[in-house]
Design a protein around this motif. Structure first.
Motif, PDB file in Angstrom:
ATOM      1  N   ASP A 191       0.910  -1.095   0.049  1.00 53.49           N
ATOM      2  CA  ASP A 191       0.101   0.180  -0.012  1.00 53.49           C
ATOM      3  C   ASP A 191       0.917   1.126   0.026  1.00 53.49           C
ATOM      4  O   ASP A 191       0.557   2.287  -0.596  1.00 53.49           O
ATOM      5  CB  ASP A 191      -1.004   0.124   1.133  1.00 53.49           C
ATOM      6  CG  ASP A 191      -1.919  -1.178   1.144  1.00 53.49           C
ATOM      7  OD1 ASP A 191      -2.355  -1.673   0.150  1.00 53.49           O
ATOM      8  OD2 ASP A 191      -2.742  -1.269   2.110  1.00 53.49           O
ATOM      9  N   GLN A 192       1.942   1.298   0.896  1.00 51.54           N
ATOM     10  CA  GLN A 192       2.854   2.328   0.829  1.00 51.54           C
ATOM     11  C   GLN A 192       3.556   2.741  -0.560  1.00 51.54           C
ATOM     12  O   GLN A 192       3.698   3.910  -0.883  1.00 51.54           O
ATOM     13  CB  GLN A 192       3.980   2.019   1.751  1.00 51.54           C
ATOM     14  CG  GLN A 192       5.057   3.146   1.867  1.00 51.54           C
ATOM     15  CD  GLN A 192       6.446   2.889   2.502  1.00 51.54           C
ATOM     16  OE1 GLN A 192       6.403   1.804   3.348  1.00 51.54           O
ATOM     17  NE2 GLN A 192       7.575   3.561   2.225  1.00 51.54           N
ATOM     18  N   THR A 193       3.854   1.562  -1.300  1.00 53.21           N
ATOM     19  CA  THR A 193       4.454   1.910  -2.626  1.00 53.21           C
ATOM     20  C   THR A 193       3.273   2.278  -3.516  1.00 53.21           C
ATOM     21  O   THR A 193       3.498   3.439  -4.365  1.00 53.21           O
ATOM     22  CB  THR A 193       4.737   0.524  -3.378  1.00 53.21           C
ATOM     23  OG1 THR A 193       6.098  -0.055  -2.419  1.00 53.21           O
ATOM     24  CG2 THR A 193       5.391   0.781  -4.530  1.00 53.21           C
ATOM     25  N   ARG A 194       1.887   2.033  -3.465  1.00 57.71           N
ATOM     26  CA  ARG A 194       1.139   2.606  -4.537  1.00 57.71           C
ATOM     27  C   ARG A 194       0.847   3.833  -3.974  1.00 57.71           C
ATOM     28  O   ARG A 194       0.562   4.712  -4.846  1.00 57.71           O
ATOM     29  CB  ARG A 194      -0.125   1.632  -4.375  1.00 57.71           C
ATOM     30  CG  ARG A 194      -0.091   0.211  -5.187  1.00 57.71           C
ATOM     31  CD  ARG A 194      -1.433  -0.668  -5.459  1.00 57.71           C
ATOM     32  NE  ARG A 194      -2.015  -0.821  -4.111  1.00 57.71           N
ATOM     33  CZ  ARG A 194      -3.100  -0.307  -3.523  1.00 57.71           C
ATOM     34  NH1 ARG A 194      -3.573   0.566  -4.283  1.00 57.71           N
ATOM     35  NH2 ARG A 194      -3.363  -0.582  -2.337  1.00 57.71           N
ATOM     36  N   ALA A 198       1.150   6.934  -6.578  1.00 59.30           N
ATOM     37  CA  ALA A 198      -0.265   7.559  -7.124  1.00 59.30           C
ATOM     38  C   ALA A 198       0.236   9.238  -7.216  1.00 59.30           C
ATOM     39  O   ALA A 198      -0.203   9.800  -7.964  1.00 59.30           O
ATOM     40  CB  ALA A 198      -1.207   7.112  -6.066  1.00 59.30           C
ATOM     41  N   LYS A 199       1.064   9.370  -5.972  1.00 61.81           N
ATOM     42  CA  LYS A 199       1.466  11.113  -6.018  1.00 61.81           C
ATOM     43  C   LYS A 199       2.229  11.333  -7.228  1.00 61.81           C
ATOM     44  O   LYS A 199       1.997  12.436  -7.619  1.00 61.81           O
ATOM     45  CB  LYS A 199       2.037  11.302  -4.847  1.00 61.81           C
ATOM     46  CG  LYS A 199       1.565  10.867  -3.468  1.00 61.81           C
ATOM     47  CD  LYS A 199       2.558  11.331  -2.183  1.00 61.81           C
ATOM     48  CE  LYS A 199       2.011  10.971  -0.828  1.00 61.81           C
ATOM     49  NZ  LYS A 199       2.861  10.989   0.370  1.00 61.81           N
ATOM     50  N   LEU A 200       3.242  10.453  -7.445  1.00 61.07           N
ATOM     51  CA  LEU A 200       3.988  10.834  -8.754  1.00 61.07           C
ATOM     52  C   LEU A 200       3.101  10.717 -10.028  1.00 61.07           C
ATOM     53  O   LEU A 200       3.270  11.674 -10.916  1.00 61.07           O
ATOM     54  CB  LEU A 200       5.131   9.850  -8.744  1.00 61.07           C
ATOM     55  CG  LEU A 200       6.270   9.984  -9.928  1.00 61.07           C
ATOM     56  CD1 LEU A 200       6.583  11.574 -10.007  1.00 61.07           C
ATOM     57  CD2 LEU A 200       7.340   8.900  -9.749  1.00 61.07           C
ATOM     58  N   TRP A 218      -6.749   2.016  -6.649  1.00 63.85           N
ATOM     59  CA  TRP A 218      -6.004   3.477  -7.144  1.00 63.85           C
ATOM     60  C   TRP A 218      -6.672   4.705  -6.590  1.00 63.85           C
ATOM     61  O   TRP A 218      -6.080   5.584  -6.058  1.00 63.85           O
ATOM     62  CB  TRP A 218      -5.827   3.472  -8.796  1.00 63.85           C
ATOM     63  CG  TRP A 218      -4.902   2.509  -9.172  1.00 63.85           C
ATOM     64  CD1 TRP A 218      -4.818   1.204  -9.873  1.00 63.85           C
ATOM     65  CD2 TRP A 218      -3.180   2.687  -8.841  1.00 63.85           C
ATOM     66  NE1 TRP A 218      -3.682   0.743  -9.784  1.00 63.85           N
ATOM     67  CE2 TRP A 218      -2.625   1.539  -9.481  1.00 63.85           C
ATOM     68  CE3 TRP A 218      -2.595   3.527  -7.955  1.00 63.85           C
ATOM     69  CZ2 TRP A 218      -1.475   1.268  -9.213  1.00 63.85           C
ATOM     70  CZ3 TRP A 218      -1.229   3.325  -8.036  1.00 63.85           C
ATOM     71  CH2 TRP A 218      -0.615   2.073  -8.533  1.00 63.85           C
ATOM     72  N   TRP A 219      -7.927   4.762  -6.587  1.00 61.50           N
ATOM     73  CA  TRP A 219      -8.680   6.133  -6.088  1.00 61.50           C
ATOM     74  C   TRP A 219      -8.445   6.240  -4.569  1.00 61.50           C
ATOM     75  O   TRP A 219      -8.512   7.345  -4.313  1.00 61.50           O
ATOM     76  CB  TRP A 219     -10.145   5.714  -6.661  1.00 61.50           C
ATOM     77  CG  TRP A 219     -10.407   6.317  -8.069  1.00 61.50           C
ATOM     78  CD1 TRP A 219      -9.712   5.828  -9.065  1.00 61.50           C
ATOM     79  CD2 TRP A 219     -11.623   6.708  -8.385  1.00 61.50           C
ATOM     80  NE1 TRP A 219     -10.399   6.445 -10.122  1.00 61.50           N
ATOM     81  CE2 TRP A 219     -11.635   6.919  -9.692  1.00 61.50           C
ATOM     82  CE3 TRP A 219     -12.860   7.117  -7.639  1.00 61.50           C
ATOM     83  CZ2 TRP A 219     -12.627   7.424 -10.751  1.00 61.50           C
ATOM     84  CZ3 TRP A 219     -14.034   7.639  -8.403  1.00 61.50           C
ATOM     85  CH2 TRP A 219     -13.703   7.812  -9.924  1.00 61.50           C
ATOM     86  N   LYS A 220      -8.254   4.952  -3.908  1.00 61.10           N
ATOM     87  CA  LYS A 220      -8.207   5.156  -2.377  1.00 61.10           C
ATOM     88  C   LYS A 220      -6.757   5.699  -1.951  1.00 61.10           C
ATOM     89  O   LYS A 220      -6.768   6.357  -1.158  1.00 61.10           O
ATOM     90  CB  LYS A 220      -8.029   3.661  -2.023  1.00 61.10           C
ATOM     91  CG  LYS A 220      -9.230   2.867  -1.826  1.00 61.10           C
ATOM     92  CD  LYS A 220      -9.226   1.637  -1.020  1.00 61.10           C
ATOM     93  CE  LYS A 220     -10.588   0.910  -1.059  1.00 61.10           C
ATOM     94  NZ  LYS A 220     -10.289  -0.330  -0.625  1.00 61.10           N
ATOM     95  N   VAL A 221      -6.020   5.776  -3.018  1.00 62.40           N
ATOM     96  CA  VAL A 221      -4.677   6.350  -2.819  1.00 62.40           C
ATOM     97  C   VAL A 221      -4.493   7.544  -3.573  1.00 62.40           C
ATOM     98  O   VAL A 221      -3.370   8.312  -3.790  1.00 62.40           O
ATOM     99  CB  VAL A 221      -3.387   5.613  -2.942  1.00 62.40           C
ATOM    100  CG1 VAL A 221      -3.508   4.347  -1.946  1.00 62.40           C
ATOM    101  CG2 VAL A 221      -3.238   4.810  -4.259  1.00 62.40           C
TER     102      VAL A 221
END
Length: 265
Positions: A191-194, A198-200, A218-221
């Motif tokens: 989850d941390q990696t995703r 997502a930010k990038l 993906w929307w969750k992050v």
């Protein structure tokens, strides 16, 4: 009706891409053979970069599944729900000789090689956080380019504009910011990696992304600009059935991309 609402409507109808309609005949046995020859050399640490902690586990699709995935990418405007959107220019969305392709978590490099040889993309890039795997991909690239992979008289394969980076994809802004098509076999990503990806990716102008995570994940992050346009059942080398989701970047959809989004599936 806005374009994005139209895509959601079609998404709730027929959206599974028929694998039987996809050509998988690209002769890529050389790639498989080359990786087998040096794969046994993998050893040492699997230590990852900070942004990739928990995501260094290895997994991959079969060669036929990768071939089908790339075929879908080459036909995005005809085999996905993008076919329902009027006025789309295929060369902007379909994987082609003009495209730049990146595999996040590229392992031994097979998907990157496949994209270069099978789709003849302009640039094929792999990002791998585990050094031993990255080293094997670099060795394989050199051997494939030289025609040196254990087969007498084997043809050399064009490895121009193929790159492998031992790097943390969550901070690879320059690389990901120049890609048109991004692929990731992210079933084992933490989850941390995703979240960091997502930010990038929110800052990157990619056109198409292939992931093995549902759009809700993906929307969750925070990666809300992903619009699902198709999915394809695939097989892993571990004989598991997995689903590849094909997304487009809604920033590049024509006309109006705002409006209410049906998120029931």
């Amino acid at each position: 009706m806005c374009i994005r609402d139209r895509l959601w409507d079609v998404w709730h109808g027929t959206r599974v891409i028929a694998a039987d309609d996809l050509y998988t005949g690209v002769p890529l046995e050389q790639i498989q053979e080359q990786v087998k020859i040096i794969k046994h050399r993998e050893g040492g640490t699997t230590e990852a970069f900070p942004g990739s902690f928990g995501s260094e586990g290895y997994g991959e699709l079969t060669m036929a599944s990768v071939s089908r995935t790339l075929t879908v990418l080459q036909r995005m405007t005809t085999v996905t729900t993008l076919a329902t959107v009027p006025g789309l220019v295929g060369e902007d969305w379909n994987l082609s000789e003009r495209s730049s392709f990146c595999d996040i978590g590229s392992g031994y490099g097979k998907v990157v090689f496949h994209a270069k040889v099978g789709a003849r993309v302009a640039r094929a890039v792999g990002i791998e956080c585990v050094q031993s795997r990255w080293h094997i991909s670099v060795q394989s690239q050199a051997n494939l380019a030289a025609g040196d992979f254990g087969e007498a008289g084997a043809d050399k394969l064009c490895m121009d504009h193929v790159e492998f980076h031992h790097s943390d994809a969550t901070v690879a802004r320059e690389i990901l910011g120049s890609m048109t098509h991004i692929y990731m076999y992210d079933r084992v990503f933490s989850d941390q990696t995703r979240a960091e990806l997502a930010k990038l990716l929110n800052e990157c102008p990619f056109r198409v992304l292939v992931s093995f995570k549902h759009w809700r994940e993906w929307w969750k992050v925070g990666l809300h600009k992903l619009q699902p346009v198709g999915k394809l059942q695939q097989a892993s080398t571990g004989k598991e059935s997995v689903t590849a989701y094909f997304y487009v970047n809604s920033d590049f959809l024509p006309v109006d991309v705002t409006g209410s989004l049906d998120t029931s599936d």
